[in-house]
Design a protein around this motif. Structure first.
Motif, PDB file in Angstrom:
ATOM      1  N   HIS A   1       7.078   5.119   3.766  1.00 50.15           N
ATOM      2  CA  HIS A   1       5.788   5.194   4.282  1.00 50.15           C
ATOM      3  C   HIS A   1       4.998   4.118   3.399  1.00 50.15           C
ATOM      4  CE1 HIS A   1       6.817   8.761   6.396  1.00 50.15           C
ATOM      5  NE2 HIS A   1       7.037   9.274   5.214  1.00 50.15           N
TER       6      HIS A   1
ATOM      7  N   THR B   1       0.976  -1.238  -0.041  1.00 50.81           N
ATOM      8  CA  THR B   1       0.083   0.039  -0.045  1.00 50.81           C
ATOM      9  C   THR B   1       0.951   1.287   0.013  1.00 50.81           C
ATOM     10  OG1 THR B   1      -1.701  -1.155   1.296  1.00 50.81           O
ATOM     11  CG2 THR B   1      -2.006   1.181   1.148  1.00 50.81           C
TER      12      THR B   1
ATOM     13  N   VAL C   1      -6.456   2.015  -7.083  1.00 55.60           N
ATOM     14  CA  VAL C   1      -6.467   2.703  -6.320  1.00 55.60           C
ATOM     15  C   VAL C   1      -7.415   2.331  -5.208  1.00 55.60           C
ATOM     16  CG1 VAL C   1      -7.507   5.288  -5.723  1.00 55.60           C
ATOM     17  CG2 VAL C   1      -6.323   4.903  -7.806  1.00 55.60           C
ATOM     18  N   ASP C   2      -7.392   2.396  -3.901  1.00 50.55           N
ATOM     19  CA  ASP C   2      -8.066   2.058  -2.757  1.00 50.55           C
ATOM     20  C   ASP C   2      -9.391   2.656  -2.899  1.00 50.55           C
ATOM     21  OD1 ASP C   2      -7.197   4.236  -1.367  1.00 50.55           O
ATOM     22  OD2 ASP C   2      -7.284   3.138   0.327  1.00 50.55           O
TER      23      ASP C   2
ATOM     24  N   THR D   1     -10.731   4.790  -0.521  1.00 53.17           N
ATOM     25  CA  THR D   1     -10.339   6.004  -0.231  1.00 53.17           C
ATOM     26  C   THR D   1     -10.110   6.961  -1.262  1.00 53.17           C
ATOM     27  OG1 THR D   1      -8.470   5.902   0.713  1.00 53.17           O
ATOM     28  CG2 THR D   1     -10.027   5.009   2.047  1.00 53.17           C
ATOM     29  N   GLY D   2      -9.376   6.625  -2.055  1.00 57.50           N
ATOM     30  CA  GLY D   2      -8.477   7.435  -3.244  1.00 57.50           C
ATOM     31  C   GLY D   2      -7.327   7.960  -2.775  1.00 57.50           C
ATOM     32  N   ASP D   3      -6.839   7.575  -1.631  1.00 55.92           N
ATOM     33  CA  ASP D   3      -5.602   8.313  -1.238  1.00 55.92           C
ATOM     34  C   ASP D   3      -4.364   7.323  -1.395  1.00 55.92           C
ATOM     35  OD1 ASP D   3      -7.129  10.475  -0.195  1.00 55.92           O
ATOM     36  OD2 ASP D   3      -7.371   9.503   1.686  1.00 55.92           O
ATOM     37  N   PHE D   4      -4.679   5.949  -1.546  1.00 54.50           N
ATOM     38  CA  PHE D   4      -3.582   4.841  -1.840  1.00 54.50           C
ATOM     39  C   PHE D   4      -3.522   4.195  -2.876  1.00 54.50           C
ATOM     40  CE2 PHE D   4      -4.578   5.850   2.637  1.00 54.50           C
ATOM     41  CZ  PHE D   4      -3.399   5.895   3.379  1.00 54.50           C
ATOM     42  N   TYR D   5      -2.378   3.804  -3.353  1.00 57.21           N
ATOM     43  CA  TYR D   5      -2.250   2.655  -4.476  1.00 57.21           C
ATOM     44  C   TYR D   5      -2.156   1.343  -3.773  1.00 57.21           C
ATOM     45  CZ  TYR D   5      -1.783   6.245  -8.040  1.00 57.21           C
ATOM     46  OH  TYR D   5      -1.720   7.369  -8.952  1.00 57.21           O
TER      47      TYR D   5
ATOM     48  N   ILE E   1       1.284   5.607  -0.458  1.00 57.98           N
ATOM     49  CA  ILE E   1       0.405   6.931  -0.733  1.00 57.98           C
ATOM     50  C   ILE E   1       0.469   7.413  -1.944  1.00 57.98           C
ATOM     51  CG2 ILE E   1       0.610   7.478   1.860  1.00 57.98           C
ATOM     52  CD1 ILE E   1       3.016   9.266   1.218  1.00 57.98           C
ATOM     53  N   LYS E   2      -0.752   8.127  -2.536  1.00 61.93           N
ATOM     54  CA  LYS E   2      -0.418   8.506  -4.089  1.00 61.93           C
ATOM     55  C   LYS E   2       0.578   9.611  -4.371  1.00 61.93           C
ATOM     56  CE  LYS E   2      -4.531   8.966  -6.379  1.00 61.93           C
ATOM     57  NZ  LYS E   2      -5.834   9.226  -7.131  1.00 61.93           N
ATOM     58  N   GLU E   3       0.844  10.347  -3.321  1.00 59.02           N
ATOM     59  CA  GLU E   3       2.041  11.160  -3.473  1.00 59.02           C
ATOM     60  C   GLU E   3       3.257  10.469  -4.043  1.00 59.02           C
ATOM     61  OE1 GLU E   3       0.003  11.335  -1.056  1.00 59.02           O
ATOM     62  OE2 GLU E   3      -1.023  13.224  -1.100  1.00 59.02           O
TER      63      GLU E   3
END
Length: 323
Positions: A201, A155, A170-171, A173-177, A157-159
Motif C-alpha cells: 500500500h 507515501t 507526517v503529512d 492529514t496525520g494518516d501518512f508518512y 500509511i502510519k500503520e
C-alpha cells in the motif's frame, strides 16, 4: 504407489508399514517469494502428496483470510508465509495421513499492492512479490522516464511504520508518512541506506521534470529543466536557448502562463529588449511557463529582399559569364 492413510482401527500397523516409506520432501520456493506474507485475494496452489482429494489447482484466499480444502476444511492463510501455511496444513492432515508432505506455492499475488505514479515506464498498481526494495520496484516498472524530476516521493500509511529516510514527515492529514529521495541516488545506487524496503500500500510518486519552455525566434527552442530551483529568469532561459535569432522582435515578447484553477493560459507582455539594456527587471519563469519571442515582420521582409537581390545578382553574373 501406496497411499499412507491412517485408519482409526489400524494405527500401529500403519505406523509400522509406512512410517519410513520415503524421505520428507522439502518445499521449493524462489527466494523472492519465500518471505511473502499471504493475504486476501492471493491464489495459492497446495500440493499434498498421496492425498488425491486435494487437487493442485489455484485456491483463492477469501476476504476473511481463509482457504477451504477437502479433508482439512477451512484454514487461515492470511498473515502467514508459504512455509507457515504448509505447517498448518500438515497438522490438519495428520488425522488422515502419516507424516504428510505439503508444498504451498503462490499462483497469483493480489494482496500487497503498491501504486507507482508519474514519470515511470509502466505506472499503475503493481504487486509486491516478496521482499522488494525501492530500487527493485522502480526497475520492475521499467525505470524512470527521461522527463522524470529530481526527486521520488514515498507515501506510507502510519500503520506500516515510519519510512527509514532522513526528513521523513507526517503529512497534514496525520494518516501518512512522507519521505523523498533523489532520482540520481536511485539510478546510481550510490547510497545503500536509501534503498528502503517497500511495504504493501505504499505510493511511490515520480513527478515529471519541471520545465520552462522557450519558443519562437530563438536559436534553440525547447523545454529547459528547473532542477531543484523554483524558477529561472528570462535571461537564464534565453541563455539556455542559445540566445535570440537574428529575426527576433524582443520588444514584443510574451509569457504564456497557466492561470491557477484553469486550463487556459494568460499572456503577459514582456519587453526583453529593455531587460537586455538593463532598463527592465529580469522576470522569473516558473514550471510550465512558455516564453515566446516573436519574429519581426520588418526584419523578415528586409532579409527576404536581401536574399532575393543576392539571388538575382548571382543569376546576372552567371548569365554574363555564359555570354
Amino acid at each position: 504407489m501406496r497411499r499412507r492413510v491412517l485408519l482409526p482401527l489400524l494405527p500401529l500397523l500403519t505406523t509400522f508399514a509406512f512410517g519410513q516409506d520415503r524421505p520428507q520432501q522439502q518445499p521449493t520456493k524462489e527466494s523472492n517469494t519465500a518471505s511473502y506474507t499471504l493475504g486476501p485475494g492471493d491464489d495459492v496452489v497446495v500440493k499434498a502428496v498421496d492425498v488425491d482429494e486435494i487437487k493442485e489447482i489455484p485456491v483463492r484466499i477469501d476476504l476473511q483470510g481463509n482457504i477451504k480444502l477437502p479433508l482439512v476444511g477451512k484454514v487461515n492463510a492470511a498473515g502467514l508465509k508459504a512455509d507457515e501455511l504448509e505447517a498448518a496444513l500438515k497438522e490438519k492432515l495428520r488425522k488422515y495421513v502419516l507424516d504428510p508432505e505439503v508444498i504451498v506455492s503462490v499462483a497469483a499475488f493480489r494482496s500487497q499492492p503498491v501504486m507507482i505514479l508519474g514519470a515511470v515506464a509502466q505506472p499503475g498498481v503493481h504487486q509486491l512479490e516478496g521482499r522488494k526494495t525501492l530500487f527493485e520496484v522502480i526497475s520492475a516498472v521499467g525505470g524512470v522516464r527521461a522527463d522524470a524530476g529530481p526527486r521520488i516521493k514515498i507515501t506510507r500509511i502510519k500503520e506500516q511504520g515510519r519510512i527509514p529516510l532522513p526528513g521523513c514527515l507526517v503529512d497534514p492529514t496525520g494518516d501518512f508518512y512522507v519521505a523523498e529521495i533523489s532520482v540520481k541516488s536511485v539510478m546510481e545506487a550510490d547510497s545503500p541506506a536509501e534503498n528502503v524496503v517497500i511495504k504493501p500500500h505504499d505510493v511511490i510518486t515520480v513527478p515529471r521534470m519541471r520545465l520552462v519552455y522557450v519558443i519562437g525566434a530563438v536559436k534553440k527552442s525547447g523545454g529547459f529543466a528547473l532542477g531543484d530551483a523554483e524558477s529561472m529568469t528570462v535571461l537564464q532561459a534565453l541563455a539556455l536557448a542559445d540566445g535570440l535569432d537574428k529575426l527576433a522582435a524582443p520588444s514584443n515578447a510574451r509569457i504564456m502562463r497557466v492561470a491557477q484553477g484553469s486550463a487556459k493560459r494568460t499572456e503577459i507582455p514582456l519587453d526583453v529588449k529593455k531587460i537586455f539594456a538593463g532598463k527592465g527587471n529580469d522576470v522569473a519563469l516558473g514550471d510550465d511557463d512558455i516564453l515566446f519571442i516573436p519574429m519581426s515582420g520588418k526584419k523578415a521582409a528586409t532579409l527576404r529582399a536581401i536574399e532575393t537581390g543576392i539571388a538575382i545578382g548571382s543569376s546576372i553574373a552567371i548569365w554574363s559569364t555564359v555570354r
